[in-house]
Design a protein around this motif. Sequence first.
Motif, PDB file in Angstrom:
ATOM      1  N   GLN A  40      53.853 -41.938  58.085  1.00 22.11           N
ATOM      2  CA  GLN A  40      52.986 -42.919  58.371  1.00 22.11           C
ATOM      3  C   GLN A  40      52.651 -42.773  59.985  1.00 22.11           C
ATOM      4  OE1 GLN A  40      51.711 -45.275  56.394  1.00 22.11           O
ATOM      5  NE2 GLN A  40      53.020 -43.997  54.779  1.00 22.11           N
ATOM      6  N   PRO A  41      51.395 -42.297  60.213  1.00 20.21           N
ATOM      7  CA  PRO A  41      50.884 -42.177  61.618  1.00 20.21           C
ATOM      8  C   PRO A  41      50.584 -43.513  62.114  1.00 20.21           C
ATOM      9  CG  PRO A  41      49.326 -41.259  59.981  1.00 20.21           C
ATOM     10  CD  PRO A  41      50.459 -41.651  59.324  1.00 20.21           C
ATOM     11  N   GLN A  42      50.696 -43.597  63.459  1.00 21.19           N
ATOM     12  CA  GLN A  42      50.321 -44.865  64.144  1.00 21.19           C
ATOM     13  C   GLN A  42      48.666 -44.969  64.442  1.00 21.19           C
ATOM     14  OE1 GLN A  42      53.100 -45.049  67.727  1.00 21.19           O
ATOM     15  NE2 GLN A  42      54.693 -45.500  66.468  1.00 21.19           N
ATOM     16  N   MET A  43      48.199 -45.813  63.674  1.00 22.76           N
ATOM     17  CA  MET A  43      46.754 -45.783  63.905  1.00 22.76           C
ATOM     18  C   MET A  43      46.060 -47.048  64.708  1.00 22.76           C
ATOM     19  SD  MET A  43      45.793 -42.843  62.226  1.00 22.76           S
ATOM     20  CE  MET A  43      44.296 -43.003  61.440  1.00 22.76           C
ATOM     21  N   ASP A  44      45.234 -46.638  65.606  1.00 25.47           N
ATOM     22  CA  ASP A  44      44.613 -47.807  66.191  1.00 25.47           C
ATOM     23  C   ASP A  44      43.228 -47.379  66.419  1.00 25.47           C
ATOM     24  OD1 ASP A  44      43.661 -49.582  68.037  1.00 25.47           O
ATOM     25  OD2 ASP A  44      45.070 -48.922  69.698  1.00 25.47           O
ATOM     26  N   VAL A  45      42.603 -47.553  65.019  1.00 29.33           N
ATOM     27  CA  VAL A  45      41.246 -47.257  64.858  1.00 29.33           C
ATOM     28  C   VAL A  45      40.295 -48.250  64.318  1.00 29.33           C
ATOM     29  CG1 VAL A  45      39.758 -45.858  63.358  1.00 29.33           C
ATOM     30  CG2 VAL A  45      42.080 -45.045  64.188  1.00 29.33           C
ATOM     31  N   PRO A  46      39.707 -49.069  65.217  1.00 33.61           N
ATOM     32  CA  PRO A  46      38.811 -50.306  64.916  1.00 33.61           C
ATOM     33  C   PRO A  46      37.780 -50.158  63.905  1.00 33.61           C
ATOM     34  CG  PRO A  46      39.149 -50.113  67.286  1.00 33.61           C
ATOM     35  CD  PRO A  46      39.607 -48.874  66.810  1.00 33.61           C
ATOM     36  N   ALA A  47      37.563 -50.777  63.171  1.00 24.59           N
ATOM     37  CA  ALA A  47      36.354 -50.494  62.203  1.00 24.59           C
ATOM     38  C   ALA A  47      35.121 -49.925  62.615  1.00 24.59           C
ATOM     39  CB  ALA A  47      36.019 -51.900  61.319  1.00 24.59           C
ATOM     40  N   THR A  51      33.315 -44.534  60.735  1.00 24.10           N
ATOM     41  CA  THR A  51      32.623 -43.559  60.664  1.00 24.10           C
ATOM     42  C   THR A  51      32.651 -42.238  61.228  1.00 24.10           C
ATOM     43  OG1 THR A  51      31.205 -45.274  59.697  1.00 24.10           O
ATOM     44  CG2 THR A  51      30.309 -42.997  59.747  1.00 24.10           C
ATOM     45  N   ALA A  52      32.792 -42.424  62.650  1.00 20.19           N
ATOM     46  CA  ALA A  52      33.082 -41.217  63.440  1.00 20.19           C
ATOM     47  C   ALA A  52      34.370 -40.797  63.207  1.00 20.19           C
ATOM     48  CB  ALA A  52      32.926 -41.622  65.019  1.00 20.19           C
ATOM     49  N   VAL A  53      35.429 -41.301  63.162  1.00 17.04           N
ATOM     50  CA  VAL A  53      36.626 -40.751  62.791  1.00 17.04           C
ATOM     51  C   VAL A  53      36.650 -39.906  61.573  1.00 17.04           C
ATOM     52  CG1 VAL A  53      39.051 -41.340  62.268  1.00 17.04           C
ATOM     53  CG2 VAL A  53      37.985 -42.352  64.142  1.00 17.04           C
ATOM     54  N   ALA A  54      35.673 -40.399  60.524  1.00 16.51           N
ATOM     55  CA  ALA A  54      35.765 -39.573  59.268  1.00 16.51           C
ATOM     56  C   ALA A  54      35.160 -38.161  59.514  1.00 16.51           C
ATOM     57  CB  ALA A  54      35.093 -40.541  58.214  1.00 16.51           C
ATOM     58  N   LEU A 113      49.765 -35.662  61.536  1.00 19.11           N
ATOM     59  CA  LEU A 113      49.216 -36.640  62.279  1.00 19.11           C
ATOM     60  C   LEU A 113      50.157 -37.725  62.707  1.00 19.11           C
ATOM     61  CD1 LEU A 113      46.640 -37.650  63.963  1.00 19.11           C
ATOM     62  CD2 LEU A 113      46.250 -39.046  61.936  1.00 19.11           C
ATOM     63  N   LEU A 114      50.416 -37.880  64.107  1.00 17.26           N
ATOM     64  CA  LEU A 114      51.384 -38.688  64.366  1.00 17.26           C
ATOM     65  C   LEU A 114      50.759 -40.031  64.929  1.00 17.26           C
ATOM     66  CD1 LEU A 114      53.634 -36.244  66.528  1.00 17.26           C
ATOM     67  CD2 LEU A 114      53.944 -37.208  64.120  1.00 17.26           C
ATOM     68  N   ARG A 115      49.674 -39.850  65.722  1.00 18.47           N
ATOM     69  CA  ARG A 115      49.065 -41.039  66.422  1.00 18.47           C
ATOM     70  C   ARG A 115      47.459 -40.783  66.500  1.00 18.47           C
ATOM     71  NH1 ARG A 115      53.820 -40.663  69.382  1.00 18.47           N
ATOM     72  NH2 ARG A 115      54.904 -42.396  69.352  1.00 18.47           N
ATOM     73  N   ARG A 116      47.042 -41.636  66.345  1.00 16.61           N
ATOM     74  CA  ARG A 116      45.233 -41.842  66.708  1.00 16.61           C
ATOM     75  C   ARG A 116      44.773 -43.303  67.263  1.00 16.61           C
ATOM     76  NH1 ARG A 116      42.333 -39.118  62.264  1.00 16.61           N
ATOM     77  NH2 ARG A 116      42.534 -37.207  63.563  1.00 16.61           N
ATOM     78  N   ARG A 117      44.164 -42.922  68.074  1.00 17.02           N
ATOM     79  CA  ARG A 117      43.494 -44.003  68.913  1.00 17.02           C
ATOM     80  C   ARG A 117      42.042 -43.728  68.921  1.00 17.02           C
ATOM     81  NH1 ARG A 117      45.488 -45.916  74.441  1.00 17.02           N
ATOM     82  NH2 ARG A 117      47.261 -46.681  73.335  1.00 17.02           N
ATOM     83  N   ALA A 118      41.032 -44.701  68.701  1.00 17.32           N
ATOM     84  CA  ALA A 118      39.585 -44.355  68.784  1.00 17.32           C
ATOM     85  C   ALA A 118      38.983 -45.624  69.389  1.00 17.32           C
ATOM     86  CB  ALA A 118      38.978 -44.166  67.405  1.00 17.32           C
ATOM     87  N   ARG A 119      37.934 -45.518  70.399  1.00 16.23           N
ATOM     88  CA  ARG A 119      37.090 -46.480  70.634  1.00 16.23           C
ATOM     89  C   ARG A 119      35.469 -46.114  70.912  1.00 16.23           C
ATOM     90  NH1 ARG A 119      41.246 -48.467  70.050  1.00 16.23           N
ATOM     91  NH2 ARG A 119      42.667 -49.496  71.395  1.00 16.23           N
ATOM     92  N   THR A 120      34.794 -47.374  71.018  1.00 13.86           N
ATOM     93  CA  THR A 120      33.414 -47.001  70.787  1.00 13.86           C
ATOM     94  C   THR A 120      32.912 -47.631  72.312  1.00 13.86           C
ATOM     95  OG1 THR A 120      31.451 -47.342  69.841  1.00 13.86           O
ATOM     96  CG2 THR A 120      32.976 -49.313  69.943  1.00 13.86           C
ATOM     97  N   ALA A 121      31.716 -46.663  72.676  1.00 19.42           N
ATOM     98  CA  ALA A 121      31.156 -47.014  73.818  1.00 19.42           C
ATOM     99  C   ALA A 121      29.674 -46.797  73.685  1.00 19.42           C
ATOM    100  CB  ALA A 121      31.550 -46.343  75.186  1.00 19.42           C
ATOM    101  N   VAL A 125      31.740 -42.549  70.420  1.00 19.55           N
ATOM    102  CA  VAL A 125      33.217 -42.739  70.153  1.00 19.55           C
ATOM    103  C   VAL A 125      33.751 -41.732  70.729  1.00 19.55           C
ATOM    104  CG1 VAL A 125      34.462 -42.998  68.007  1.00 19.55           C
ATOM    105  CG2 VAL A 125      32.223 -44.178  68.101  1.00 19.55           C
ATOM    106  N   TRP A 126      35.081 -42.152  71.361  1.00 21.67           N
ATOM    107  CA  TRP A 126      36.160 -41.082  71.580  1.00 21.67           C
ATOM    108  C   TRP A 126      37.540 -41.400  70.626  1.00 21.67           C
ATOM    109  CZ3 TRP A 126      41.011 -42.802  73.171  1.00 21.67           C
ATOM    110  CH2 TRP A 126      41.103 -44.208  73.711  1.00 21.67           C
TER     111      TRP A 126
END
Length: 172
Positions: A40-47, A51-54, A113-121, A125-126
């Motif tokens: 179970q990867p640790q995910m911090d991916v806001p809604a 789409t960018a993460v996909a 995949l162990l961890r993922r973080r995503a943010r928008t600006a 998106v990074w």
Amino acid sequence: MKSIATFLILILAMVGVSAASAQSQPDATSHAHHPAAADQPQMDVPAETETAVAVAERFSDALSKGDLKTVEELLAPDVLILESGGAERSREEYLGHHAISDAKFLKGTHRQLLRRRARTAGDLVWIGSESELHAEKDGKPLVLLSTETMVLRQTPDGWRIAHIHWSSRPKR
């Protein structure tokens, strides 16, 4: 003279903030490199980033399958790819050089995949990902700890990858 004093005060304030920040950071021995449950990867991916993460996942899947047509479609023409101290400064440069060897290596590799973080600006998106890559080298198992940063830009054609930075090292 007043501006020099102001400058020195700012420098001292920044050093104080840096020192306080460093003290509040966990030391290397307490830093966890793996999630508690390996499956179970640790995910911090806001809604708003999903789409960018996909798109980033679609790119990774295509590259590991050797589907360079999809890889080409998802990269911005002016993509900047940084890896191992080198740079490829366009989609064509990457496709003409390292994409083929990257695809060949990834084809026989399992990515966990162990961890993922995503943010928008704005229209960007990074995405920061940490993974383990399980491969074989010279007939022996090889496990690499891998980090990846992608920056995607919203275009009329959808999200396109504008920047990638890859880094990896053997797992000890």
